[in-house]
Design a protein around this motif. Structure first.
Motif, mmCIF file in Angstrom:
data_model
loop_
_atom_site.group_PDB
_atom_site.id
_atom_site.type_symbol
_atom_site.label_atom_id
_atom_site.label_comp_id
_atom_site.label_asym_id
_atom_site.label_seq_id
_atom_site.Cartn_x
_atom_site.Cartn_y
_atom_site.Cartn_z
ATOM 1 N N ARG A 32 20.026 17.695 0.979
ATOM 2 C CA ARG A 32 20.229 17.117 -0.323
ATOM 3 C C ARG A 32 19.379 16.030 -0.470
ATOM 4 N N ALA A 33 19.489 15.071 0.413
ATOM 5 C CA ALA A 33 18.733 13.792 0.172
ATOM 6 C C ALA A 33 17.068 14.307 0.093
ATOM 7 N N HIS A 34 16.855 15.041 1.177
ATOM 8 C CA HIS A 34 15.240 15.405 1.365
ATOM 9 C C HIS A 34 14.812 16.098 -0.135
ATOM 10 N N LYS A 35 15.737 17.007 -0.617
ATOM 11 C CA LYS A 35 15.337 17.860 -1.888
ATOM 12 C C LYS A 35 15.235 16.721 -2.973
ATOM 13 N N PHE A 36 15.888 15.679 -3.099
ATOM 14 C CA PHE A 36 15.855 14.621 -3.778
ATOM 15 C C PHE A 36 14.306 13.603 -3.904
ATOM 16 N N TYR A 37 14.260 13.384 -2.594
ATOM 17 C CA TYR A 37 13.178 12.697 -2.039
ATOM 18 C C TYR A 37 11.823 13.355 -2.594
ATOM 19 N N LEU A 38 11.816 14.727 -2.311
ATOM 20 C CA LEU A 38 10.587 15.423 -2.696
ATOM 21 C C LEU A 38 10.400 15.618 -4.139
ATOM 22 N N GLY A 39 11.481 15.704 -4.616
ATOM 23 C CA GLY A 39 11.639 15.767 -6.253
ATOM 24 C C GLY A 39 11.048 14.274 -6.843
ATOM 25 N N GLN A 40 11.098 13.344 -6.119
ATOM 26 C CA GLN A 40 10.676 12.015 -6.741
ATOM 27 C C GLN A 40 9.267 11.724 -6.124
ATOM 28 N N GLY A 41 8.688 12.737 -5.884
ATOM 29 C CA GLY A 41 7.199 12.727 -5.411
ATOM 30 C C GLY A 41 6.763 12.166 -3.898
ATOM 31 N N MET A 42 7.684 12.087 -3.240
ATOM 32 C CA MET A 42 7.544 11.887 -1.838
ATOM 33 C C MET A 42 7.279 12.804 -1.127
ATOM 34 N N HIS A 43 6.482 12.857 0.049
ATOM 35 C CA HIS A 43 6.103 13.981 0.966
ATOM 36 C C HIS A 43 6.602 13.656 2.475
ATOM 37 N N ILE A 44 6.703 14.666 3.201
ATOM 38 C CA ILE A 44 6.915 14.605 4.650
ATOM 39 C C ILE A 44 5.737 14.062 5.381
ATOM 40 N N SER A 45 5.519 12.847 5.815
ATOM 41 C CA SER A 45 4.295 12.713 6.342
ATOM 42 C C SER A 45 4.285 12.461 7.750
ATOM 43 N N SER A 46 5.376 12.744 8.505
ATOM 44 C CA SER A 46 5.342 12.962 9.839
ATOM 45 C C SER A 46 6.881 13.194 10.282
ATOM 46 N N PHE A 47 6.985 13.285 11.688
ATOM 47 C CA PHE A 47 8.196 13.574 12.438
ATOM 48 C C PHE A 47 8.555 12.072 13.156
ATOM 49 N N HIS A 48 9.916 11.777 12.962
ATOM 50 C CA HIS A 48 10.118 10.373 13.846
ATOM 51 C C HIS A 48 10.806 10.801 14.807
ATOM 52 N N PHE A 49 10.251 10.280 16.169
ATOM 53 C CA PHE A 49 11.060 10.486 17.337
ATOM 54 C C PHE A 49 11.724 9.264 17.789
ATOM 55 N N ASP A 69 0.793 -1.096 -0.119
ATOM 56 C CA ASP A 69 -0.047 0.225 -0.133
ATOM 57 C C ASP A 69 0.991 1.303 0.083
ATOM 58 N N SER A 70 2.137 1.127 0.411
ATOM 59 C CA SER A 70 2.902 2.400 0.557
ATOM 60 C C SER A 70 4.502 1.858 0.672
ATOM 61 N N LEU A 71 5.314 3.043 0.391
ATOM 62 C CA LEU A 71 6.806 2.841 0.638
ATOM 63 C C LEU A 71 7.074 3.942 1.549
ATOM 64 N N HIS A 72 8.076 3.524 2.357
ATOM 65 C CA HIS A 72 8.355 4.856 3.177
ATOM 66 C C HIS A 72 9.950 4.644 3.607
ATOM 67 N N LEU A 73 10.538 5.599 4.023
ATOM 68 C CA LEU A 73 11.698 5.989 4.584
ATOM 69 C C LEU A 73 11.933 7.107 5.313
ATOM 70 N N ASP A 74 12.815 7.036 6.368
ATOM 71 C CA ASP A 74 13.216 8.080 6.931
ATOM 72 C C ASP A 74 14.629 8.432 6.625
ATOM 73 N N SER A 75 14.896 9.832 6.776
ATOM 74 C CA SER A 75 16.080 10.386 6.481
ATOM 75 C C SER A 75 16.638 11.557 7.657
ATOM 76 N N GLY A 76 17.850 11.351 7.871
ATOM 77 C CA GLY A 76 18.120 12.152 8.875
ATOM 78 C C GLY A 76 18.013 13.842 8.404
ATOM 79 N N SER A 77 17.548 14.263 9.667
ATOM 80 C CA SER A 77 17.350 15.926 9.616
ATOM 81 C C SER A 77 18.199 16.677 9.111
ATOM 82 N N GLN A 78 19.593 16.437 8.857
ATOM 83 C CA GLN A 78 20.507 17.016 8.450
ATOM 84 C C GLN A 78 20.745 16.828 6.866
ATOM 85 N N ARG A 79 20.181 15.659 6.545
ATOM 86 C CA ARG A 79 20.327 15.403 5.038
ATOM 87 C C ARG A 79 19.556 16.198 3.987
#
Length: 148
Positions: free
Chosen positions: A124-141, A112-122
């Motif tokens: 460039r990776a966030h820009k890449f994931y957002l560019g691939q159509g992913m979105h930030i759905s939550s904060f990971h504690f 139903d879904s594909l997920h990953l976490d990415s370190g808050s300091q990354r």
């Protein structure tokens, strides 16, 4: 642009774990390669799978480590634990090839879904994931337990 071939190895041996560990250390530098190799072998025994990205020279230039599972919040999912592209091959669409391959695996496994976490300091990776159509759905504690 170079041709990238992604695949899931059907079998593993120490030599392949050692090759993967050298690249994985770029994402997980806190581990010596020997330790990473052993930890990856343990995780594969526990159900962790890896997609390897090879270039035309058969060099491993990227890795996506993932697990399949089911959660009430996500349904059936593919979770990418580790995604690393060799620092000398970044910007060459290796990450996109790995993510596309993982998306294809998720479809094949009726996820139903594909997920990953990415370190808050990354960033460039966030820009890449957002560019691939992913979105930030939550904060990971997280909270350390059983540690001094």
């Amino acid at each position: 642009m170079q041709h990238i071939h992604c695949y899931c190895p059907q079998s593993w041996d120490k030599a392949l774990f050692d090759r993967v560990a050298v690249l994985m250390q770029q994402l997980r530098p806190q581990y010596p390669t020997e330790t990473l190799s052993a930890l990856l072998a343990q995780q594969v025994d526990d159900g962790y799978k890896m997609v390897l990205a090879q270039n035309a020279q058969h060099q491993i230039v990227g890795i996506a480590g993932y697990v399949l599972g089911h959660k009430l919040a996500w349904g059936h999912y593919l979770y990418i634990d580790d995604l690393v592209v060799d620092e000398h091959h970044r910007g060459q669409r290796v990450g996109q090839a790995l993510l596309d391959f993982c998306q294809s695996l998720a479809t094949q496994h009726h996820c139903d879904s594909l997920h990953l976490d990415s370190g808050s300091q990354r960033h460039r990776a966030h820009k890449f994931y957002l560019g691939q159509g992913m979105h930030i759905s939550s904060f990971h504690f997280t909270q350390a337990v059983n540690q001094p």
